[in-house]
Design a protein around this motif. Structure first.
Motif, PDB file in Angstrom:
ATOM      1  N   PHE A 238      30.566 -39.027 -22.709  1.00 29.23           N
ATOM      2  CA  PHE A 238      30.749 -38.867 -21.328  1.00 29.23           C
ATOM      3  C   PHE A 238      29.843 -40.002 -20.621  1.00 29.23           C
ATOM      4  O   PHE A 238      29.698 -40.081 -19.416  1.00 29.23           O
ATOM      5  CB  PHE A 238      30.354 -37.692 -20.757  1.00 29.23           C
ATOM      6  CG  PHE A 238      31.203 -36.642 -21.343  1.00 29.23           C
ATOM      7  CD1 PHE A 238      32.234 -36.140 -20.856  1.00 29.23           C
ATOM      8  CD2 PHE A 238      30.727 -35.680 -22.576  1.00 29.23           C
ATOM      9  CE1 PHE A 238      33.066 -34.797 -21.364  1.00 29.23           C
ATOM     10  CE2 PHE A 238      31.459 -34.869 -23.157  1.00 29.23           C
ATOM     11  CZ  PHE A 238      32.741 -34.332 -22.458  1.00 29.23           C
ATOM     12  N   PHE A 239      29.109 -40.863 -21.473  1.00 28.63           N
ATOM     13  CA  PHE A 239      27.937 -42.129 -20.891  1.00 28.63           C
ATOM     14  C   PHE A 239      28.841 -42.734 -20.091  1.00 28.63           C
ATOM     15  O   PHE A 239      30.023 -43.305 -20.268  1.00 28.63           O
ATOM     16  CB  PHE A 239      27.565 -42.643 -21.917  1.00 28.63           C
ATOM     17  CG  PHE A 239      26.730 -43.536 -21.818  1.00 28.63           C
ATOM     18  CD1 PHE A 239      25.314 -43.289 -21.281  1.00 28.63           C
ATOM     19  CD2 PHE A 239      27.074 -45.126 -21.319  1.00 28.63           C
ATOM     20  CE1 PHE A 239      24.528 -44.200 -20.989  1.00 28.63           C
ATOM     21  CE2 PHE A 239      25.985 -45.937 -20.982  1.00 28.63           C
ATOM     22  CZ  PHE A 239      24.804 -45.717 -20.843  1.00 28.63           C
ATOM     23  N   GLU A 240      28.202 -42.836 -18.688  1.00 24.96           N
ATOM     24  CA  GLU A 240      28.775 -43.493 -17.723  1.00 24.96           C
ATOM     25  C   GLU A 240      30.099 -43.089 -17.219  1.00 24.96           C
ATOM     26  O   GLU A 240      30.662 -43.777 -16.049  1.00 24.96           O
ATOM     27  CB  GLU A 240      28.934 -45.209 -17.921  1.00 24.96           C
ATOM     28  CG  GLU A 240      27.326 -45.679 -18.078  1.00 24.96           C
ATOM     29  CD  GLU A 240      27.330 -47.164 -18.050  1.00 24.96           C
ATOM     30  OE1 GLU A 240      28.596 -47.759 -18.446  1.00 24.96           O
ATOM     31  OE2 GLU A 240      26.451 -47.587 -17.720  1.00 24.96           O
ATOM     32  N   LYS A 241      30.632 -42.061 -17.439  1.00 27.71           N
ATOM     33  CA  LYS A 241      31.825 -41.456 -17.028  1.00 27.71           C
ATOM     34  C   LYS A 241      32.032 -40.233 -16.271  1.00 27.71           C
ATOM     35  O   LYS A 241      32.649 -40.219 -15.130  1.00 27.71           O
ATOM     36  CB  LYS A 241      32.906 -41.482 -18.191  1.00 27.71           C
ATOM     37  CG  LYS A 241      33.288 -42.683 -19.071  1.00 27.71           C
ATOM     38  CD  LYS A 241      34.050 -42.478 -20.205  1.00 27.71           C
ATOM     39  CE  LYS A 241      34.274 -43.822 -20.990  1.00 27.71           C
ATOM     40  NZ  LYS A 241      34.893 -43.405 -22.428  1.00 27.71           N
ATOM     41  N   GLN A 242      31.210 -39.238 -16.856  1.00 27.42           N
ATOM     42  CA  GLN A 242      31.191 -37.826 -16.100  1.00 27.42           C
ATOM     43  C   GLN A 242      29.890 -37.457 -16.165  1.00 27.42           C
ATOM     44  O   GLN A 242      29.098 -37.699 -17.094  1.00 27.42           O
ATOM     45  CB  GLN A 242      31.990 -37.251 -17.075  1.00 27.42           C
ATOM     46  CG  GLN A 242      33.389 -37.714 -16.658  1.00 27.42           C
ATOM     47  CD  GLN A 242      34.563 -36.404 -16.521  1.00 27.42           C
ATOM     48  OE1 GLN A 242      35.081 -35.638 -17.362  1.00 27.42           O
ATOM     49  NE2 GLN A 242      35.190 -36.378 -15.157  1.00 27.42           N
ATOM     50  N   ASN A 317      21.359 -19.310 -18.561  1.00 29.34           N
ATOM     51  CA  ASN A 317      20.678 -20.693 -18.175  1.00 29.34           C
ATOM     52  C   ASN A 317      21.641 -21.722 -18.149  1.00 29.34           C
ATOM     53  O   ASN A 317      22.756 -21.767 -18.855  1.00 29.34           O
ATOM     54  CB  ASN A 317      19.470 -21.093 -19.158  1.00 29.34           C
ATOM     55  CG  ASN A 317      19.707 -20.964 -20.407  1.00 29.34           C
ATOM     56  OD1 ASN A 317      19.645 -22.300 -21.187  1.00 29.34           O
ATOM     57  ND2 ASN A 317      20.243 -20.096 -21.130  1.00 29.34           N
ATOM     58  N   MET A 318      21.198 -22.597 -17.240  1.00 30.73           N
ATOM     59  CA  MET A 318      22.100 -23.724 -16.986  1.00 30.73           C
ATOM     60  C   MET A 318      21.703 -25.145 -16.947  1.00 30.73           C
ATOM     61  O   MET A 318      20.458 -25.299 -16.201  1.00 30.73           O
ATOM     62  CB  MET A 318      23.030 -23.442 -15.677  1.00 30.73           C
ATOM     63  CG  MET A 318      24.381 -24.494 -15.377  1.00 30.73           C
ATOM     64  SD  MET A 318      25.442 -23.536 -13.962  1.00 30.73           S
ATOM     65  CE  MET A 318      24.146 -23.214 -12.663  1.00 30.73           C
ATOM     66  N   VAL A 319      21.983 -26.236 -17.347  1.00 27.67           N
ATOM     67  CA  VAL A 319      21.445 -27.506 -17.113  1.00 27.67           C
ATOM     68  C   VAL A 319      22.588 -28.498 -16.597  1.00 27.67           C
ATOM     69  O   VAL A 319      23.714 -28.482 -16.967  1.00 27.67           O
ATOM     70  CB  VAL A 319      20.745 -27.975 -18.534  1.00 27.67           C
ATOM     71  CG1 VAL A 319      21.968 -28.145 -19.554  1.00 27.67           C
ATOM     72  CG2 VAL A 319      20.095 -29.293 -18.338  1.00 27.67           C
ATOM     73  N   LEU A 320      22.157 -29.205 -15.792  1.00 28.52           N
ATOM     74  CA  LEU A 320      23.036 -30.377 -15.195  1.00 28.52           C
ATOM     75  C   LEU A 320      22.499 -31.943 -15.687  1.00 28.52           C
ATOM     76  O   LEU A 320      21.350 -32.248 -15.649  1.00 28.52           O
ATOM     77  CB  LEU A 320      22.931 -30.382 -13.824  1.00 28.52           C
ATOM     78  CG  LEU A 320      23.699 -31.559 -12.797  1.00 28.52           C
ATOM     79  CD1 LEU A 320      25.210 -31.609 -13.074  1.00 28.52           C
ATOM     80  CD2 LEU A 320      23.330 -31.363 -11.463  1.00 28.52           C
ATOM     81  N   GLY A 325      23.472 -38.893 -19.411  1.00 19.78           N
ATOM     82  CA  GLY A 325      22.882 -37.901 -20.315  1.00 19.78           C
ATOM     83  C   GLY A 325      21.632 -37.624 -20.107  1.00 19.78           C
ATOM     84  O   GLY A 325      20.790 -36.645 -20.869  1.00 19.78           O
ATOM     85  N   VAL A 326      21.053 -37.791 -18.691  1.00 22.67           N
ATOM     86  CA  VAL A 326      19.510 -37.141 -18.421  1.00 22.67           C
ATOM     87  C   VAL A 326      19.855 -35.959 -17.847  1.00 22.67           C
ATOM     88  O   VAL A 326      20.414 -35.799 -17.129  1.00 22.67           O
ATOM     89  CB  VAL A 326      19.175 -38.379 -17.444  1.00 22.67           C
ATOM     90  CG1 VAL A 326      17.710 -38.022 -17.176  1.00 22.67           C
ATOM     91  CG2 VAL A 326      18.694 -39.688 -17.994  1.00 22.67           C
TER      92      VAL A 326
END
Length: 365
Positions: A238-242, A317-320, A325-326
């Motif tokens: 997904f890098f630089e895409k989503q 729990n949830m992470v964005l 990928g950060v």
């Protein structure tokens, strides 16, 4: 005899007449004269000027009985303007990736009947070697001789920009171009919206022939590969895409999970516009389920994602994650989609993405 003087020598028998004579007229610069009877009384002298000159003053003079010439000496005045020859008009094509062209020419040649070659000329317009924008430009030169006779000439410098047809952006994509977008040398890059991948060339160049190099690119929906052996490999695709919104819950019956799922059900369009993919990791072994869109994740991949992102299966729990990928934000409680959108719009969207979002926002209403 009338108008004559007698001079007789009484020692001889001869007697002769002395006539009244006028002085010889001076030469006329740039002209000449012709007399009917030389410098004798009554002689008429007519003046003429050389080509390019005009008489000012008396055109003729007569030798009078008192030995003087009538009138005053005329002058020949230079009335012929210089002859000036401008360079020929010219057409130049703009340089690659520019809308301008540098144009050179030689100084005009100026000659004058009286003064010969004239080197001092006045230019009205840009100097030779200047950079000219697209269009027609009139260049004028003016020269004067010593008698202040004026001569001028002009020529045209025309700059043309070679252009290719305007490219159409692909469906679910857009184009960014250098220079003016479709001029000779311009480079246009194909870019796809989040969730879509480019198929075909990355860019095309406008050629001198006014045609684009290569073929058009298309944007197809991104194919997510769930057959990865590591969390890093899964996230890197997904890098630089989503962006990724990853949800972890102990079970599908967890109250917080159900509240969050309900809040996200009507937000699919908004997530797609903001290029966000939702990944769900629900349950505990051996009944845990991982899914992204309609695809299932393996148990090993679920475990690796949880470990890599420090996500527990014990509670909701949830992470964005951003496009690199950060880890940008974490949540322990359910949150409305509007709050997530506000955070993404404020901190994660580029100016280009924000422009696209504003243009398509109505599609989700």
């Amino acid at each position: 005899m009338e108008n004559s003087q007698f001079n007789c020598n009484f020692l001889t028998i001869f007697c002769f007449v002395l006539e009244n004579l006028c002085h010889v007229l001076p030469a006329l610069p740039h002209g000449s004269y012709h007399c009917s009877d030389g410098v004798s009384e009554g002689s008429r002298c007519d003046y003429t000027c050389a080509s390019g000159y005009q008489i000012e003053g008396d055109r003729s003079r007569i030798c009078m009985e008192d030995g003087l010439w009538s009138g005053a000496e005329p002058v020949c005045v230079d009335v012929d303007p210089p002859k000036i020859q401008c360079p020929t008009s010219r057409v130049k094509f703009a340089e690659p990736e520019k809308l301008t062209a540098v144009v050179y020419w030689g100084r005009p040649q100026v000659k004058d009947t009286a003064d010969g070659v004239i080197t001092r000329v006045t230019l009205r317009g840009p100097e030779p070697g200047s950079e000219f924008p697209e269009g027609e430009h009139v260049i004028r030169y003016t020269a004067y001789d010593q008698a202040h006779n004026r001569a001028s000439c002009k020529f045209i410098v025309k700059v043309q920009v070679r252009r290719c047809p305007i490219l159409s952006p692909p469906l679910h994509g857009y184009i960014t171009c250098s220079s003016a977008g479709n001029n000779y040398g311009a480079n246009c890059e194909y870019l796809c919206e989040g969730g879509y991948e480019r198929q075909g060339p990355a860019s095309r160049v406008c050629l001198f022939s006014q045609q684009w190099a290569g073929t058009p690119a298309t944007c197809t929906r991104m194919k997510i590969n769930v057959n990865m052996n590591s969390a890093g490999g899964f996230i890197d695709q997904f890098f630089e895409k989503q962006r990724l919104l990853i949800i972890s819950a102990p079970s599908s019956s967890d109250r917080y999970y159900r509240l969050q799922s309900s809040a996200l059900q009507s937000a699919n369009c908004g997530f797609e516009q903001r290029q966000v993919v939702v990944v769900e990791l629900v349950g505990e072994e051996p009944n845990e389920v991982g899914r992204v869109r309609e695809q299932q994740l393996s148990h090993d991949l679920i475990e690796q994602i949880r470990q890599a992102l420090h996500m527990t299966r014990s509670y909701f729990n949830m992470v964005l994650l951003d496009k690199y990928g950060v880890d940008r934000e974490r949540y322990r409680d359910p949150i409305g989609s509007d709050e997530i959108f506000t955070y993404i719009d404020t901190y994660l969207l580029s100016s280009q993405e924000m422009t696209q979002l504003e243009a398509k926002r109505e599609n989700c209403e």
